[in-house]
Scaffold this motif. Structure first.
Motif, PDB file in Angstrom:
ATOM      1  N   PRO A 166       0.833  -1.207   0.000  1.00 21.87           N
ATOM      2  CA  PRO A 166       0.000   0.000   0.000  1.00 21.87           C
ATOM      3  C   PRO A 166       0.866   1.255   0.000  1.00 21.87           C
ATOM      4  CG  PRO A 166      -0.015  -1.040   2.166  1.00 21.87           C
ATOM      5  CD  PRO A 166       0.668  -1.990   1.237  1.00 21.87           C
ATOM      6  N   SER A 167       0.481   2.240  -0.800  1.00 18.35           N
ATOM      7  CA  SER A 167       1.216   3.497  -0.856  1.00 18.35           C
ATOM      8  C   SER A 167       0.738   4.436   0.242  1.00 18.35           C
ATOM      9  CB  SER A 167       1.026   4.148  -2.230  1.00 18.35           C
ATOM     10  OG  SER A 167      -0.330   4.530  -2.396  1.00 18.35           O
ATOM     11  N   GLU A 168       1.469   5.527   0.442  1.00 21.09           N
ATOM     12  CA  GLU A 168       1.056   6.546   1.404  1.00 21.09           C
ATOM     13  C   GLU A 168      -0.319   7.078   1.037  1.00 21.09           C
ATOM     14  OE1 GLU A 168       2.258   8.043   4.092  1.00 21.09           O
ATOM     15  OE2 GLU A 168       4.205   7.091   4.331  1.00 21.09           O
ATOM     16  N   LEU A 169      -0.533   7.289  -0.271  1.00 13.19           N
ATOM     17  CA  LEU A 169      -1.820   7.799  -0.717  1.00 13.19           C
ATOM     18  C   LEU A 169      -2.930   6.802  -0.420  1.00 13.19           C
ATOM     19  CD1 LEU A 169      -3.545   9.858  -2.238  1.00 13.19           C
ATOM     20  CD2 LEU A 169      -2.879   8.731  -4.371  1.00 13.19           C
ATOM     21  N   GLY A 170      -2.679   5.527  -0.677  1.00 15.38           N
ATOM     22  CA  GLY A 170      -3.690   4.508  -0.423  1.00 15.38           C
ATOM     23  C   GLY A 170      -4.075   4.426   1.038  1.00 15.38           C
ATOM     24  N   MET A 171      -3.061   4.496   1.929  1.00 17.60           N
ATOM     25  CA  MET A 171      -3.355   4.437   3.358  1.00 17.60           C
ATOM     26  C   MET A 171      -4.091   5.694   3.819  1.00 17.60           C
ATOM     27  SD  MET A 171      -0.029   2.532   5.050  1.00 17.60           S
ATOM     28  CE  MET A 171       1.238   3.520   4.253  1.00 17.60           C
ATOM     29  N   ASP A 175      -7.749   5.666   5.514  1.00 22.57           N
ATOM     30  CA  ASP A 175      -7.939   6.249   6.847  1.00 22.57           C
ATOM     31  C   ASP A 175      -8.992   7.349   6.845  1.00 22.57           C
ATOM     32  OD1 ASP A 175      -6.028   4.542   7.797  1.00 22.57           O
ATOM     33  OD2 ASP A 175      -4.391   6.008   7.750  1.00 22.57           O
ATOM     34  N   LYS A 176      -9.099   8.085   5.737  1.00 22.61           N
ATOM     35  CA  LYS A 176     -10.086   9.154   5.648  1.00 22.61           C
ATOM     36  C   LYS A 176     -11.498   8.616   5.483  1.00 22.61           C
ATOM     37  CE  LYS A 176      -8.153  13.310   5.773  1.00 22.61           C
ATOM     38  NZ  LYS A 176      -8.646  14.392   6.654  1.00 22.61           N
ATOM     39  N   LEU A 177     -11.643   7.563   4.692  1.00 22.17           N
ATOM     40  CA  LEU A 177     -12.979   7.096   4.323  1.00 22.17           C
ATOM     41  C   LEU A 177     -13.600   6.153   5.353  1.00 22.17           C
ATOM     42  CD1 LEU A 177     -12.594   6.455   0.479  1.00 22.17           C
ATOM     43  CD2 LEU A 177     -13.535   8.459   1.628  1.00 22.17           C
ATOM     44  N   GLU A 180      -7.237  17.645   3.662  1.00 17.59           N
ATOM     45  CA  GLU A 180      -5.821  17.327   3.532  1.00 17.59           C
ATOM     46  C   GLU A 180      -5.045  18.505   2.954  1.00 17.59           C
ATOM     47  OE1 GLU A 180      -3.785  14.467   4.094  1.00 17.59           O
ATOM     48  OE2 GLU A 180      -5.435  13.985   5.419  1.00 17.59           O
ATOM     49  N   LYS A 181      -5.712  19.327   2.131  1.00 16.35           N
ATOM     50  CA  LYS A 181      -5.034  20.458   1.519  1.00 16.35           C
ATOM     51  C   LYS A 181      -4.655  21.517   2.546  1.00 16.35           C
ATOM     52  CE  LYS A 181      -7.154  19.975  -3.059  1.00 16.35           C
ATOM     53  NZ  LYS A 181      -7.965  20.650  -4.107  1.00 16.35           N
ATOM     54  N   ALA A 182      -5.481  21.657   3.598  1.00 15.78           N
ATOM     55  CA  ALA A 182      -5.202  22.688   4.603  1.00 15.78           C
ATOM     56  C   ALA A 182      -3.941  22.389   5.388  1.00 15.78           C
ATOM     57  CB  ALA A 182      -6.391  22.812   5.556  1.00 15.78           C
ATOM     58  N   GLY A 183      -3.632  21.110   5.608  1.00 15.48           N
ATOM     59  CA  GLY A 183      -2.450  20.743   6.375  1.00 15.48           C
ATOM     60  C   GLY A 183      -2.681  20.824   7.868  1.00 15.48           C
ATOM     61  N   GLU A 184      -1.759  20.201   8.618  1.00 10.71           N
ATOM     62  CA  GLU A 184      -1.854  20.193  10.072  1.00 10.71           C
ATOM     63  C   GLU A 184      -0.766  21.091  10.665  1.00 10.71           C
ATOM     64  OE1 GLU A 184      -1.452  16.206  11.384  1.00 10.71           O
ATOM     65  OE2 GLU A 184      -3.033  15.427  10.067  1.00 10.71           O
ATOM     66  N   CYS A 192      10.690  32.623   6.121  1.00 13.11           N
ATOM     67  CA  CYS A 192       9.788  33.772   6.230  1.00 13.11           C
ATOM     68  C   CYS A 192       9.160  33.933   7.606  1.00 13.11           C
ATOM     69  CB  CYS A 192       8.689  33.689   5.166  1.00 13.11           C
ATOM     70  SG  CYS A 192       7.475  32.369   5.487  1.00 13.11           S
ATOM     71  N   GLY A 193       9.306  32.948   8.488  1.00 15.15           N
ATOM     72  CA  GLY A 193       8.776  33.063   9.824  1.00 15.15           C
ATOM     73  C   GLY A 193       7.344  32.605   9.999  1.00 15.15           C
ATOM     74  N   GLU A 194       6.673  32.263   8.931  1.00 14.45           N
ATOM     75  CA  GLU A 194       5.309  31.741   9.037  1.00 14.45           C
ATOM     76  C   GLU A 194       5.344  30.314   9.595  1.00 14.45           C
ATOM     77  OE1 GLU A 194       2.438  33.257   8.432  1.00 14.45           O
ATOM     78  OE2 GLU A 194       3.306  35.150   7.734  1.00 14.45           O
ATOM     79  N   GLU A 195       4.176  29.815  10.006  1.00 18.02           N
ATOM     80  CA  GLU A 195       4.115  28.475  10.593  1.00 18.02           C
ATOM     81  C   GLU A 195       4.257  27.393   9.522  1.00 18.02           C
ATOM     82  OE1 GLU A 195       1.434  26.004  13.851  1.00 18.02           O
ATOM     83  OE2 GLU A 195       0.467  27.525  12.609  1.00 18.02           O
ATOM     84  N   LEU A 196       4.968  26.324   9.896  1.00 20.18           N
ATOM     85  CA  LEU A 196       5.075  25.170   9.004  1.00 20.18           C
ATOM     86  C   LEU A 196       3.881  24.249   9.207  1.00 20.18           C
ATOM     87  CD1 LEU A 196       8.866  24.208   9.238  1.00 20.18           C
ATOM     88  CD2 LEU A 196       7.697  25.435   7.401  1.00 20.18           C
ATOM     89  N   LEU A 197       3.387  23.690   8.109  1.00 19.02           N
ATOM     90  CA  LEU A 197       2.260  22.769   8.133  1.00 19.02           C
ATOM     91  C   LEU A 197       2.711  21.393   7.687  1.00 19.02           C
ATOM     92  CD1 LEU A 197      -0.499  24.995   6.465  1.00 19.02           C
ATOM     93  CD2 LEU A 197      -0.092  24.653   8.909  1.00 19.02           C
ATOM     94  N   ARG A 198       2.101  20.384   8.264  1.00 20.21           N
ATOM     95  CA  ARG A 198       2.354  18.997   7.862  1.00 20.21           C
ATOM     96  C   ARG A 198       1.375  18.658   6.744  1.00 20.21           C
ATOM     97  NH1 ARG A 198       4.531  14.424  10.652  1.00 20.21           N
ATOM     98  NH2 ARG A 198       3.662  12.438   9.908  1.00 20.21           N
ATOM     99  N   ARG A 199       1.881  18.384   5.561  1.00 18.08           N
ATOM    100  CA  ARG A 199       1.047  18.094   4.402  1.00 18.08           C
ATOM    101  C   ARG A 199       1.368  16.701   3.872  1.00 18.08           C
ATOM    102  NH1 ARG A 199      -1.407  22.630   2.102  1.00 18.08           N
ATOM    103  NH2 ARG A 199      -0.633  24.647   2.830  1.00 18.08           N
ATOM    104  N   ARG A 200       0.460  16.200   3.070  1.00 23.22           N
ATOM    105  CA  ARG A 200       0.643  14.889   2.455  1.00 23.22           C
ATOM    106  C   ARG A 200       0.742  15.062   0.948  1.00 23.22           C
ATOM    107  NH1 ARG A 200      -0.419   9.791   4.325  1.00 23.22           N
ATOM    108  NH2 ARG A 200      -1.666  10.621   6.041  1.00 23.22           N
TER     109      ARG A 200
END
Length: 528
Positions: free
Chosen positions: A288-293, A297-299, A354-358, A367-375
C-alpha cells in the motif's frame, strides 16, 4: 533421554489408506500465478509461467481465438476463458473418458464422470475452461505455440483430464516410538495407485517443503521390535506472519469474497496500482502506498458500509438478482443511496481537509510563518503556510526535499528556463513557468536514437499499464521503442551504437539492440 546408538521401540502403529482427489478443471482465477497463505505456488507458476494479471488475460485469449495449426488451419484450442464456472459438457467428458481409457487404462476411470460444484456467485453461462478438443495433445500442437502459450495450454489440458480420473491412493503409516521417557511420532506415505497423477502432477520445484511434502516412506515396522537410534535433530518452528498479497493471491481473495468477475479482475488491479496509485509493486508483492493508506484512513470512519468488503460482494449479488428479475433496480439504488447521503453529509461537515495541512508549531526558517504537515504523492512533508508566497519545504525527518535543478536550456514554448523536477515516476524536465506553461520532456539516457535521420535520444517512459520501456525523445515524430534498458556500450560484433541489458535469475545479460545480430554476453556483477 536415549542418546544416539541407544535402543528405541515402536509402541503403536496405525496404517490407513488416503485418497488424493484430482483438481477441479480450470476456472479463470486458477490460471494465475499466486501463493497461498501457506506459501505454495499454484498451478500457473508451477507449470512454467509467472505472469502478472494482464498476461493471463492475453494468453488465454490467443488460445481461445485460434492458433494456426498448419494443415488443419486456425483452430481455437480452449473454450471461453472469462468464466468462474466448473461445469463441463457431457460430450467433453465422454471424449476425455475415451482418451483416458485408451491411453492410460480403464482402471483410471471412475464409474461415472465426476461432478464439481461452482461457488454460489459463479456465472454458469459458460463451461469451465477446458481444451476444445482432447485430441489436441500439448506435444502435438507444441510446435505451433510460444513457450508461454504451450505452458498454459498444457496446464489446461492436463488439469481437465485429471479432473475426470480416479483419485490417487496412498498407504499411510503413523508410528509412535518410545525413546526412554520421550515419545516420538513418525509419519509416512507411499503411493499405491497413481490415479490422476498419471497425467497431472503439480510440480513443487524451488519451494520450501511443507509437512505434507516431507512425508516419505516409513520402513516396515513391528510393534515392540528394537530399533537402533541413529540421531536426534531438535528443530523449532515459529508461526510466520502472512505474506503480502501478490496480484494473483489478491485475485484469489476477491474470488473467495465474491468481489468482481473474471473479466474485471485485471481492471480492478489496474485501477488501484496504475491509475490511482493506492498500491505499488515491490517485485511481485503489492504494497500500500502513502496515498492509499491516507484515503483508507479518511474514508473508513465516515463510510464504514462502503469500505466493508461485504458491501461490494452484496452489491454483486443484488445486480445478479436484478438481471434475473428477483429485485428491482429502484429498490437497490434506494437501499444504497439513502444511508450514503447521510454519510456524505456528515463527512462534508466533519472530515478535515488534507489540503489545509496540520499545524506543527514550527516556524519557517525563510519567512517566519508556521510550518504545516502536508501529504504529497510521495508521503508526508512539511511546507510553509505562506505558500505560494514562500515555497519552503522539507521532509518530515528534517532533510531537505529535492529541489528543481537547472538544465541550461530554454523552454521552446515560452522561453523560460527548463529545470529537472522529481515526479511520481522519477526525474523529468519541465518549464520553470509551470503552471502557466506546461511544457515537459523526459530526461534522456544520453544514447542517440538509432533511427536514420533522427536527432532524438532514448529516454525511459511508462506504458499505460505501468511497464517501463525506452523510446525516442522525438516522439511522436520518431516511434523507436526498445523494452530492455539501453546501455552505452557499442556492440563488438556488428558495431551497433548501444546494447541492451536484462537481469534474469540472478544474471545480467547484455545483447545487441539489432535483431539481426546474435551478440550476447553475461555481465559480471559485483557484491558490496
Amino acid at each position: 533421554m536415549v542418546g544416539p546408538g541407544g535402543d528405541v521401540r515402536p509402541r503403536e502403529l496405525r496404517r490407513a489408506a488416503r485418497l488424493r482427489r484430482g483438481p477441479a478443471r480450470c476456472d479463470r482465477p486458477r490460471l494465475r500465478s499466486r501463493r497461498t497463505a501457506q506459501g505454495r505456488r499454484t498451478p500457473a507458476r508451477r507449470r512454467g509461467g509467472a505472469w502478472p494479471s494482464r498476461a493471463p488475460r492475453r494468453r488465454p485469449q490467443q488460445l481461445y481465438e485460434g492458433i494456426d495449426l498448419g494443415a488443419e488451419g486456425a483452430e481455437g484450442l480452449i473454450t471461453y476463458m472469462r468464466t468462474d464456472s466448473v461445469r463441463v459438457a457431457a460430450e467433453a467428458q465422454e471424449a476425455a473418458r475415451q482418451w483416458i481409457s485408451a491411453r492410460v487404462g480403464g482402471e483410471y476411470l471412475p464409474d461415472a464422470p465426476p461432478a464439481y460444484r461452482s461457488r454460489g456467485s459463479a456465472q454458469e453461462a459458460h463451461e469451465a475452461i477446458r481444451p476444445s478438443e482432447v485430441r489436441h495433445e500439448p506435444k502435438s500442437v507444441g510446435r505451433f505455440l510460444t513457450k508461454d502459450q504451450l505452458a498454459l495450454y498444457r496446464l489446461i489440458w492436463e488439469r481437465f483430464l485429471a479432473s475426470q480420473m480416479m483419485p490417487a491412493v496412498y498407504d499411510t503409516v503413523s508410528a509412535e516410538i518410545e525413546a526412554g521417557r520421550c515419545l516420538f511420532r513418525a509419519q509416512g506415505a507411499t503411493l499405491k495407485f497413481k490415479g490422476f497423477t498419471a497425467v497431472y502432477e503439480e510440480s513443487r520445484e524451488d519451494e520450501a517443503p511443507s509437512e505434507e511434502d516431507a512425508e516419505g516412506a516409513v520402513p516396515q515396522l513391528q510393534e515392540g521390535e528394537v530399533l537402533r537410534l541413529s540421531g536426534l535433530e531438535p528443530k523449532q518452528h515459529f508461526t510466520q506472519p502472512p505474506p503480502r498479497f501478490t496480484e494473483a493471491s489478491l485475485i484469489k481473495v476477491l474470488e473467495e469474497l465474491g468481489i468482481g468477475r473474471p473479466s474485471t479482475y485485471a481492471s480492478i488491479l489496474g485501477t488501484i496500482i496504475n491509475e490511482r496509485g493506492y498500491v505499488r509493486r515491490d517485485r511481485k508483492a503489492l504494497v500500500p502506498s502513502e496515498l492509499g493508506m491516507a484515503v483508507t484512513d479518511k474514508l473508513k470512519p465516515y463510510f464504514p458500509e462502503i469500505m466493508d468488503v461485504e458491501f461490494t460482494a452484496q452489491m454483486e449479488d443484488h445486480l445478479d438478482k436484478i438481471e434475473e428479475g428477483e429485485r428491482t433496480w429502484v429498490e437497490t439504488v434506494r437501499e444504497f443511496y439513502v444511508p450514503f447521503q447521510k454519510d456524505l453529509t456528515r463527512a462534508k461537515k466533519e472530515m478535515g481537509s488534507e489540503k489545509a495541512g496540520e499545524p506543527t508549531g514550527e516556524t519557517c526558517p525563510e519567512c517566519g510563518e508556521e510550518l504545516l504537515r502536508r501529504r504529497g504523492r510521495f508521503g508526508m512533508f512539511l511546507a510553509c503556510s505562506g505558500y505560494p508566497g514562500c515555497k519552503y519545504t522539507r521532509n518530515v525527518d528534517g532533510t531537505e526535499r529535492a529541489g528543481d535543478e537547472p538544465t541550461g536550456e530554454a523552454c521552446p514554448t515560452c522561453g523560460k528556463p527548463m529545470v529537472v523536477k522529481f515526479g511520481r515516476f522519477g526525474k523529468f524536465i519541465a518549464c520553470s513557468g509551470y503552471p502557466e506553461c506546461k511544457t515537459t520532456k523526459p530526461v534522456t539516457l544520453g544514447i542517440a536514437c538509432p533511427e536514420p535521420g533522427c536527432t532524438g535520444q532514448l529516454a525511459a517512459r511508462r506504458s499505460k499499464r505501468g511497464r517501463v520501456f525506452y523510446g525516442c525523445s522525438a516522439y511522436p515524430a520518431c516511434r523507436f521503442v526498445v523494452w530492455q534498458r539501453p546501455v552505452p556500450e557499442p556492440c563488438p560484433k556488428c558495431g551497433a551504437t548501444f546494447t541492451t541489458e536484462r537481469a534474469a535469475r540472478g544474471r545480467v545479460i547484455r545483447r545487441c539492440a539489432r535483431e539481426a545480430c546474435d551478440f550476447e554476453r553475461e555481465v559480471e556483477t559485483t557484491v558490496a
